[in-house]
Design a protein around this motif. Structure first.
Motif, PDB file in Angstrom:
ATOM      1  N   LEU A   1      51.216  43.201  38.529  1.00 33.32           N
ATOM      2  CA  LEU A   1      49.470  43.452  38.491  1.00 33.32           C
ATOM      3  C   LEU A   1      49.558  44.952  38.507  1.00 33.32           C
ATOM      4  O   LEU A   1      49.795  45.788  38.974  1.00 33.32           O
ATOM      5  CB  LEU A   1      49.307  42.779  40.025  1.00 33.32           C
ATOM      6  CG  LEU A   1      49.248  41.250  40.252  1.00 33.32           C
ATOM      7  CD1 LEU A   1      48.923  40.961  41.674  1.00 33.32           C
ATOM      8  CD2 LEU A   1      48.480  40.787  39.423  1.00 33.32           C
ATOM      9  N   MET A   2      47.952  44.958  37.847  1.00 31.48           N
ATOM     10  CA  MET A   2      47.565  46.198  37.803  1.00 31.48           C
ATOM     11  C   MET A   2      46.090  46.370  38.562  1.00 31.48           C
ATOM     12  O   MET A   2      45.654  45.535  38.992  1.00 31.48           O
ATOM     13  CB  MET A   2      47.194  46.889  36.240  1.00 31.48           C
ATOM     14  CG  MET A   2      46.060  45.866  35.692  1.00 31.48           C
ATOM     15  SD  MET A   2      46.190  46.097  33.943  1.00 31.48           S
ATOM     16  CE  MET A   2      45.699  47.829  33.900  1.00 31.48           C
ATOM     17  N   GLU A   3      45.917  47.672  38.940  1.00 31.33           N
ATOM     18  CA  GLU A   3      44.722  47.663  39.807  1.00 31.33           C
ATOM     19  C   GLU A   3      43.565  47.483  38.964  1.00 31.33           C
ATOM     20  O   GLU A   3      43.476  48.694  37.840  1.00 31.33           O
ATOM     21  CB  GLU A   3      44.901  49.069  40.479  1.00 31.33           C
ATOM     22  CG  GLU A   3      45.978  49.150  41.683  1.00 31.33           C
ATOM     23  CD  GLU A   3      45.599  48.278  43.011  1.00 31.33           C
ATOM     24  OE1 GLU A   3      44.522  47.669  42.912  1.00 31.33           O
ATOM     25  OE2 GLU A   3      46.496  47.809  43.433  1.00 31.33           O
ATOM     26  N   VAL A   4      42.692  46.826  39.090  1.00 30.30           N
ATOM     27  CA  VAL A   4      41.190  46.854  38.353  1.00 30.30           C
ATOM     28  C   VAL A   4      40.154  47.091  39.625  1.00 30.30           C
ATOM     29  O   VAL A   4      40.164  46.286  40.648  1.00 30.30           O
ATOM     30  CB  VAL A   4      41.001  45.349  38.204  1.00 30.30           C
ATOM     31  CG1 VAL A   4      39.600  45.459  37.330  1.00 30.30           C
ATOM     32  CG2 VAL A   4      42.119  45.110  36.944  1.00 30.30           C
ATOM     33  N   TYR A   5      39.151  47.710  39.330  1.00 31.72           N
ATOM     34  CA  TYR A   5      38.116  48.331  40.399  1.00 31.72           C
ATOM     35  C   TYR A   5      36.922  47.750  39.739  1.00 31.72           C
ATOM     36  O   TYR A   5      36.357  47.910  38.626  1.00 31.72           O
ATOM     37  CB  TYR A   5      38.242  49.925  40.464  1.00 31.72           C
ATOM     38  CG  TYR A   5      39.542  50.289  40.671  1.00 31.72           C
ATOM     39  CD1 TYR A   5      40.059  50.297  42.102  1.00 31.72           C
ATOM     40  CD2 TYR A   5      40.376  50.931  39.752  1.00 31.72           C
ATOM     41  CE1 TYR A   5      41.542  50.908  42.264  1.00 31.72           C
ATOM     42  CE2 TYR A   5      41.541  51.496  39.981  1.00 31.72           C
ATOM     43  CZ  TYR A   5      42.122  51.307  41.164  1.00 31.72           C
ATOM     44  OH  TYR A   5      43.442  51.947  41.478  1.00 31.72           O
ATOM     45  N   VAL A   6      36.016  47.256  40.679  1.00 30.84           N
ATOM     46  CA  VAL A   6      34.642  46.740  40.758  1.00 30.84           C
ATOM     47  C   VAL A   6      33.816  47.367  41.945  1.00 30.84           C
ATOM     48  O   VAL A   6      34.467  47.490  42.984  1.00 30.84           O
ATOM     49  CB  VAL A   6      34.307  45.302  40.340  1.00 30.84           C
ATOM     50  CG1 VAL A   6      35.195  44.986  39.113  1.00 30.84           C
ATOM     51  CG2 VAL A   6      35.086  44.510  41.590  1.00 30.84           C
TER      52      VAL A   6
END
Length: 298
Positions: free
Chosen positions: A17-22
């Motif tokens: 998993l990669m970090e996705v920011y919203v």
């Protein structure tokens, strides 16, 4: 094609998993305007745009909003309602910015959006979009407008148009007392999904009273204000009291006329009686004078 790719993207989720920011807070967009749905990611090593896959979709319905793969937009599966209204920021993709620009926002756009990103690893995150529109300046009217009497029940109506979402309505009297418990509020949506709000307050009429209506848009923090003042000049004199007053005035006038007639008759009778008494006294004096002359001659 993206619809076939998405299951494969989900399949690798357990691997890496990669970090996705919203944004954690809801994004508020103005109806008819443009809004940017921010989404970004970070990777440990540089990558080629040909290795980047970005996919935006509605979280609940899974409808495709925008797709990007192999260095190009992929819009074959895009939902028709988003056609010609979405775009990424190509110059920012290599920096990890996968934000989506949504143009000409409508009420139907409101909801949760999920941003999927894949380079070597995969990640996703969802954000909430809320739509807002300003209401027109409210207007307060009263019904009925004429023949008002103290103690009458009067309906005060506050109306505003073209807003979203539902506004909070606060009614107050001139002293600042909250009257909101006595209101009924209705909403009607137009073809764009924007609301016309009507709030009705029923009060027992008192002269020289002021009533105010405030509309507060909970998303925009905007307030609209309108008031109406009912003065003594606006309130008609009660019809029953009016007729009673007229009747009393007529009776008083008749009484005065009758009293004047009686007084005139009494004065006339007194004058006539005084005149008769004066004549009788004169006649008596003349007779006494004649009798006295007769006695002197004899």
């Amino acid at each position: 094609m993206l619809s076939l790719l998405l299951p494969a993207m989900l399949a690798v989720q357990a691997m890496a998993l990669m970090e996705v920011y919203v944004p954690e807070m809801p994004v508020v967009a103005l109806h008819g305007g443009d809004v940017t749905l921010n989404c970004s990611f970070s990777v440990a090593t540089p990558f080629n745009l040909s290795d980047l896959t970005v996919f935006w979709q509605l979280t609940d319905t899974k409808r495709s909003v925008h797709g990007y793969r192999e260095g190009h937009d992929q819009l074959v599966d895009q939902a028709e309602s988003f056609a010609n209204r979405t775009s990424l920021f190509p110059a920012q993709l290599g920096l990890g910015n996968t934000s989506l620009l949504l143009s000409r926002v409508v009420v139907a756009d409101e909801g949760s959006y999920t941003c999927f990103v894949r380079v070597q690893d995969y990640g996703s995150a969802a954000l909430l979009l809320q739509v807002a529109a300003s209401y027109s300046k409210p207007v307060v009217t009263l019904e009925p407008e004429s023949n008002l009497r103290p103690g009458d029940a009067v309906a005060l109506t506050c109306v505003a148009y073209g807003g979203y979402p539902q506004a909070d309505v606060i009614w107050q009297d001139g002293g600042g007392r909250n009257l909101t418990d006595n209101i009924t509020t209705s909403l009607v949506a137009n073809e764009k999904g924007l609301f016309s709000m009507t709030s009705v307050l029923t009060v027992v009429l008192e002269p020289n009273s002021t009533y105010s209506c405030r509309l507060i848009n909970p998303l925009l923090g905007e307030e609209g204000y309108a008031s109406v003042t009912i003065t003594g000049q606006n309130i008609a004199f009660p019809p029953v009291a009016l007729w009673v007053t007229i009747g009393l005035a007529v009776c008083l006038l008749v009484l005065l006329i009758a009293l004047a007639a009686v007084c005139r008759r009494k004065i006339k009778e007194s004058c006539e009686e005084a005149r008769r008494e004066a004549e009788e006294a004169k006649m008596l004096e003349e007779e006494e004078s004649k009798t006295a002359m007769t006695l002197l001659k004899s």
